[in-house]
Design a protein around this motif. Structure first.
Motif, short mmCIF file in Angstrom:
data_model
loop_
_atom_site.label_atom_id
_atom_site.label_comp_id
_atom_site.label_asym_id
_atom_site.label_seq_id
_atom_site.Cartn_x
_atom_site.Cartn_y
_atom_site.Cartn_z
N ILE A 1 6.77 4.00 1.66
CA ILE A 1 6.26 2.71 2.12
C ILE A 1 5.31 2.90 3.30
CG2 ILE A 1 6.92 0.54 3.23
CD1 ILE A 1 9.43 0.53 1.53
N SER A 2 5.62 3.87 4.18
CA SER A 2 4.77 4.09 5.36
C SER A 2 3.33 4.41 4.96
CB SER A 2 5.34 5.22 6.22
OG SER A 2 5.40 6.43 5.48
N LEU A 3 3.14 5.04 3.80
CA LEU A 3 1.79 5.41 3.37
C LEU A 3 1.02 4.23 2.79
CD1 LEU A 3 2.47 8.90 1.72
CD2 LEU A 3 1.79 8.37 4.07
N THR A 4 1.71 3.17 2.38
CA THR A 4 0.99 2.03 1.82
C THR A 4 0.15 1.32 2.88
OG1 THR A 4 2.84 0.47 2.19
CG2 THR A 4 2.77 1.63 0.07
N TYR A 5 0.60 1.38 4.16
CA TYR A 5 -0.15 0.69 5.20
C TYR A 5 -1.54 1.31 5.38
CZ TYR A 5 4.54 -1.04 6.30
OH TYR A 5 5.78 -1.60 6.21
N GLN A 6 -1.57 2.63 5.50
CA GLN A 6 -2.84 3.31 5.70
C GLN A 6 -3.73 3.19 4.46
OE1 GLN A 6 -2.84 6.86 8.17
NE2 GLN A 6 -3.88 7.96 6.54
N ALA A 7 -3.12 3.38 3.27
CA ALA A 7 -3.90 3.31 2.03
C ALA A 7 -4.44 1.89 1.79
CB ALA A 7 -3.04 3.75 0.84
N SER A 8 -3.63 0.88 2.11
CA SER A 8 -4.08 -0.50 1.87
C SER A 8 -5.26 -0.86 2.77
CB SER A 8 -2.93 -1.49 2.09
OG SER A 8 -2.51 -1.50 3.44
N GLU A 9 -5.26 -0.34 4.00
CA GLU A 9 -6.40 -0.59 4.89
C GLU A 9 -7.68 -0.05 4.28
OE1 GLU A 9 -5.69 1.04 8.74
OE2 GLU A 9 -3.97 -0.25 9.16
N GLU A 10 -7.62 1.18 3.76
CA GLU A 10 -8.80 1.80 3.15
C GLU A 10 -9.25 1.01 1.92
OE1 GLU A 10 -10.59 4.28 4.26
OE2 GLU A 10 -9.32 4.61 6.01
N LEU A 11 -8.29 0.64 1.07
CA LEU A 11 -8.64 -0.07 -0.17
C LEU A 11 -9.26 -1.43 0.12
CD1 LEU A 11 -5.50 0.82 -2.32
CD2 LEU A 11 -7.84 1.50 -2.82
N LYS A 12 -8.69 -2.15 1.09
CA LYS A 12 -9.21 -3.49 1.37
C LYS A 12 -10.57 -3.43 2.07
CE LYS A 12 -4.75 -5.81 1.30
NZ LYS A 12 -3.66 -6.46 2.04
N LYS A 13 -10.81 -2.38 2.86
CA LYS A 13 -12.14 -2.21 3.45
C LYS A 13 -13.18 -2.01 2.36
CE LYS A 13 -10.77 -0.09 7.86
NZ LYS A 13 -10.70 1.21 8.59
N ARG A 14 -12.81 -1.24 1.34
CA ARG A 14 -13.76 -0.92 0.27
C ARG A 14 -13.92 -2.05 -0.74
NH1 ARG A 14 -14.77 4.75 -0.36
NH2 ARG A 14 -14.49 5.64 1.72
N PHE A 15 -12.81 -2.65 -1.14
CA PHE A 15 -12.82 -3.50 -2.32
C PHE A 15 -12.43 -4.95 -2.08
CE2 PHE A 15 -11.54 0.87 -3.64
CZ PHE A 15 -12.76 1.23 -4.20
N GLY A 16 -12.13 -5.28 -0.82
CA GLY A 16 -11.84 -6.68 -0.52
C GLY A 16 -10.47 -7.13 -0.99
N ASP A 17 -10.39 -8.40 -1.38
CA ASP A 17 -9.11 -9.06 -1.60
C ASP A 17 -8.66 -9.02 -3.05
OD1 ASP A 17 -6.95 -10.29 -0.50
OD2 ASP A 17 -7.77 -12.31 -0.61
N ILE A 18 -8.89 -7.90 -3.72
CA ILE A 18 -8.42 -7.76 -5.10
C ILE A 18 -7.33 -6.69 -5.18
CG2 ILE A 18 -10.57 -8.53 -6.17
CD1 ILE A 18 -11.16 -5.49 -6.66
N VAL A 19 -6.71 -6.42 -4.01
CA VAL A 19 -5.68 -5.38 -3.90
C VAL A 19 -4.32 -6.04 -3.72
CG1 VAL A 19 -4.89 -3.37 -2.61
CG2 VAL A 19 -7.36 -3.83 -2.83
#
Length: 661
Positions: A189-207
Motif C-alpha cells: 500500500i505504501s507504494l501506491t501513494y508514490q505511484a499514484s502521484e506519478e500517474l495523476k501528474k501524467r494522465f489526470g483524473d482517469i486513475v
C-alpha cells in the motif's frame, strides 16, 4: 398468472453448491448482483450467477423456495468476464465459486462517497523524461507485444534506480492512445501513494486506486467508476487484479518477486497467476518487473518462456552503492560501531539514512537464563513480542496480549528477560546513541494504512524533516529518496532462521532491494549489512551484487531437491482445536491421496507444521509434489469429494505455496 422467477445464488462459504431463491422483484434481472438472503436462518450476502424461469430437476417439487430479502446493488457489480474468471479460479485453487467471487469484489453495501472522476484529456500533464536506449527498446517491445493481440509475457529486469517506472509510464501512455486500459500492480500500500502521484501528474483524473487501506465506501465508489468505463488506469495491490476494466490492453506487476502478491486466505491465489489468466482472456501482454525476479521467473526468462528486457544503468546520476558486511559477534549494541560511525558521518554531510529490520516490536523471546524457559503465546507456538510503548507482550499471529512476567513462570528465577530486538528497540537505542538525529519509524505498529500516517511519515522524510527512516519491509521496496546516502540492515538473518526452501531467495532479494535505496542520486552510496552469518551464500552474493551467480547457485539446489521451478507443490493444512481430530484427519487424507496421485508423485506427511499451534488450533500438513500441478489438483478434488471432514476440523488448500510455515 405470472411465471415464477428464480435466482441461482452462491455464498462465501466452503461449499461448492449453488442455491435457488425466488426473485422478489421478478421484473428485474438479478444476475451479477449481490443479494441479501437467509441461509440456514442467518442473513448473508449472496452473489447471483444466473436468472432462471425453472428449477433444476434435483430440487424436489415440495421444497419451499424462499425469497431473497433484497437486492444490494441497483446494477450488476461484476461482469460476465469476471464470472468466467471466478469459475477458473475456483477450479484452480480448489475452493468454492462463492469464496472466489467474494474475494474479487469490494465489501461495501452501498456507495457512501461521491466522486468527481470523469474523462480528462489523455495528454500528459507532467512531461515524460528522455529515455535511454535501453528504456526505449523496452517501451518499443511492450508496444509491439500489444499490437500482436495475443497473450505474451515480458520481464523488465533492471537494477534498482534504472528507470523501470518511466518505462511503465510511457508504455501506459501508448496503450491509452490505442483506446485501451491498464492494470498496474504494486506489492505494498505504501507504494501506491508514490505511484499514484506519478500517474495523476501524467494522465489526470482517469486513475483509480484499489487497496484495503481505503474505506469500504471509497473502494466501491472507485469500483463503480471502473464499471462505468470512467477509469482507464487501475493502480493497486494484489486484489486490484480483479478490477472490471473495459478493453484491457496491458497488465503490469511491479516487484514481481514479492510475496505480498500471494493471498494468505481462501482462495489462496497469486496475483501473477490471475494476471496470466486475464492476459489470455484479453489477448494482451503481461509485463513483470524487478531488480530481483522470483527464481521461477528467472528460470522462465532463461528458457525463453518470458521475454527479458534489460536495464543495466542507474539514470539519476547515482552509482551502485558499496556494500560492507559486519559480523555482529562481540558487538555490545544492536547497531554496530561501524554502522553508528557511518550514520554520524552521513548526518554531518546533511544526507539521510534508512535503517531496515524485518521485525517489529521492542523485543522478542522472553528467556530464562536459569532453566531455559521460553515464553510462547498461549494460543500459538510462537514467541511473544514485547511492545514497550504499550507495556504489553503481543502475539503477531493471533493478537493475544499479556503483561510481561516479573520472574520466570516455570522456575521462579529472576534471571529471566528479553533477548533479540525489534524496530521499537532500535528506535530507542538510536535515541540514546544518536541524540542529534531525528528518527521516523515506519511499521504496522507505528502507522495505520487506513489513515494518512504512512503517507505523512514518508512525505516528512522526503522533505528532510527526519535524518533516519527506520522500518520493516515497508521501507524496502520502490521508495525513492534523493538524499539517502546510507542504508543499514540491522539483522540480515531473520529469514535464514526459517526452515523453508525459499529462505535464501527471500534474504537475497530483500538485501538487494533494501540496498537499492542507497545512493540513487549520489555517487557514494553505502550499505552496511549486519549479520551473525557473514559467510552465508545469500549474504555473500548480495554483498557482491552478483545476481547471475546467486540464481545459478539457487537453481542448482532447487534442481537437486526437485523444488520449484522444477516441480509444482500443493499443500494441505489440517487444523483443529482438537489435536487428535487434526492428527487422524491428516493421516486419513494422506493415505487416500497416495491412491490417487501419479505413481512418481511425492506425498510428504502427515507432519506437524513448523508453526504447530496458531490461535489455539493444532496444525498438521500434507505436501504433494509433482512435475505438473493438474494431476495433484485432480487427486485432491477427488479425495475431498468422497471424504467427510469432521465438523471440528478445517482444511486449508494451497496451490503453489510460497512458504511452508
Amino acid at each position: 398468472m405470472q411465471a415464477m422467477k428464480y435466482l441461482e445464488v452462491v455464498f462465501n462459504i466452503p461449499l461448492s453448491m449453488t442455491f435457488f431463491y425466488l426473485n422478489c422483484k421478478s421484473d428485474e434481472c438479478g444476475k451479477n448482483r449481490r443479494v441479501s438472503a437467509l441461509f440456514h436462518n442467518r442473513k448473508m450476502t449472496g452473489f447471483v450467477i444466473n436468472d432462471t424461469d425453472t428449477l433444476p430437476d434435483s430440487i424436489p417439487g415440495h421444497v419451499i423456495i424462499q425469497s431473497i430479502e433484497k437486492f444490494i446493488d441497483t446494477e450488476p457489480i461484476f461482469t460476465e468476464q469476471q464470472l468466467n474468471l471466478a469459475y477458473k479460479l475456483s477450479e484452480f485453487y480448489l475452493c468454492s465459486l462463492g469464496e472466489t467471487i467474494s474475494c474479487m469484489l469490494p465489501s461495501a453495501k452501498s456507495e457512501t462517497e461521491s466522486s468527481t472522476h470523469g474523462f480528462l484529456s489523455l495528454d500528459m500533464s507532467s512531461k515524460p523524461l528522455q529515455l535511454s536506449e535501453e528504456q526505449q527498446n523496452a517501451v518499443d517491445s511492450i508496444v509491439e507485444a500489444t499490437s500482436q493481440h495475443k497473450q505474451s509475457f515480458l520481464y523488465l529486469f533492471g537494477i534498482t534506480g534504472s528507470g523501470k517506472t518511466e518505462v511503465y509510464l510511457q508504455a501506459i501512455n501508448k496503450i491509452l492512445q490505442q483506446g485501451k486500459s491498464v492494470i498496474y500492480l504494486v506489492p505494498e500500500i505504501s507504494l501506491t501513494y508514490q505511484a499514484s502521484e506519478e500517474l495523476k501528474k501524467r494522465f489526470g483524473d482517469i486513475v483509480a486506486i484499489l487497496h484495503s487501506g481505503l474505506t469500504a465506501g471509497r473502494r466501491l465508489a472507485q469500483w463503480n467508476l471502473i464499471l462505468q468505463d470512467k477509469i482507464r488506469i487501475v493502480l493497486g495491490v494484489r486484489s486490484a487484479i480483479f478490477a472490471p476494466v473495459k478493453k484491457l490492453g496491458l497488465i503490469i506487476i511491479d516487484e514481481e518477486h514479492d510475496g505480498s502478491y500471494k493471498s494468505s486466505s481462501t482462495p489462496r491465489y497469486h496475483a501473477r497467476q490471475v494476471a496470466m489468466m486475464r492476459s489470455e482472456e484479453a489477448a494482451c501482454p503481461l509485463v513483470m518487473g524487478s531488480a530481483t525476479p522470483s527464481v521461477e521467473a528467472w528460470h522462465l526468462m532463461n528458457t525463453g518462456h518470458i521475454k527479458k528486457l534489460c536495464l543495466t544503468k542507474r539514470l539519476a546520476g547515482g552509482g551502485l552503492p558499496t556494500i560492507d558486511v559486519v559480523s555482529m559477534q562481540g558487538e555490545r549494541h544492536f547497531l554496530s560501531l561501524t554502522l553508528l560511525d557511518e550514520i554520524k558521518k552521513n548526518k554531518a554531510e546533511n544526507k539521510q539514512t534508512i535503517i531496515f529490520l524485518n521485525r517489529r516490536g521492542f523485543a522478542r523471546l522472553y528467556v530464562c537464563h536459569s532453566c531455559g524457559f521460553q515464553l510462547l503465546c498461549k494460543n500459538c507456538s510462537v514467541p511473544m513480542t514485547w511492545h514497550k510503548s504499550s507495556g504489553l507482550m503481543k502475539c503477531h499471529y493471533c493478537g493475544w496480549q499479556s503483561q510481561p512476567p516479573q520472574k520466570c513462570p516455570d522456575c521462579g528465577s529472576l534471571e529471566a528477560g528479553f533477548s533479540s530486538f525489534g524496530t521499537e528497540y532500535i528506535e530507542e537505542e538510536m535515541q540514546h546513541l544518536l541524540p542529534d538525529c531525528t528518527v521516523e519509524r515506519v511499521d504496522t505498529d507505528s502507522i495505520s494504512c487506513s489513515s494518512k500516517k504512512l503517507q505523512e511519515k514518508i512525505s516528512a522524510f522526503k522533505e528532510k524533516k527526519a535524518d533516519i527512516l527506520l522500518g520493516t519491509q515497508m521501507v524496502a521496496k520502490g521508495l525513492n529518496f534523493p538524499d539517502v546516502q546510507l542504508v543499514g540492515i540491522a539483522l540480515a538473518d531473520t529469514d535464514l532462521q526459517m526452515p523453508d526452501f525459499r529462505a535464501s531467495e527471500r534474504t537475497f532479494s530483500l538485501l538487494t532491494q533494501v540496498a537499492g535505496r542507497a545512493g540513487r542520486f549520489l555517487q557514494n552510496g553505502k550499505v552496511i549489512i549486519q549479520t551473525l552469518r557473514p559467510s552465508h551464500p545469500a549474504i555473500c552474493f548480495a554483498q557482491q551484487g552478483d545476481i547471475e551467480a546467486f540464481y545459478e547457485y539457487e537453481l542448482q539446489i532447487r534442481r537437486q531437491l526437485g523444488f520449484p521451478p522444477f516441480a509444482r507443490l500443493l499443500r494441505i493444512v489440517v487444523r483443529s482445536k482438537n489435536t487428535e481430530s487434526a492428527q487422524s484427519t491428516c493421516a486419513e487424507i494422506t493415505e487416500l491421496l497416495k491412491n490417487h496421485v501419479p505413481p512418481n508423485a511425492d506425498v510428504f506427511g502427515p507432519a506437524e507444521c513448523m508453526l504447530s499451534l496458531i490461535a489455539g488450533n493444532r496444525r498438521y500438513q500434507i505436501l504433494l509434489k509433482y512435475k505438473t500441478i493438474s494431476p495433484l489438483q485432480r487427486a485432491v478434488k477427488k479425495v475431498l469429494q468422497d471424504y467427510k471432514t469432521p465438523a471440528s476440523v478445517y482444511l486449508e488448500l494451497d496451490v503453489d505455496p510460497i512458504n511452508l510455515f
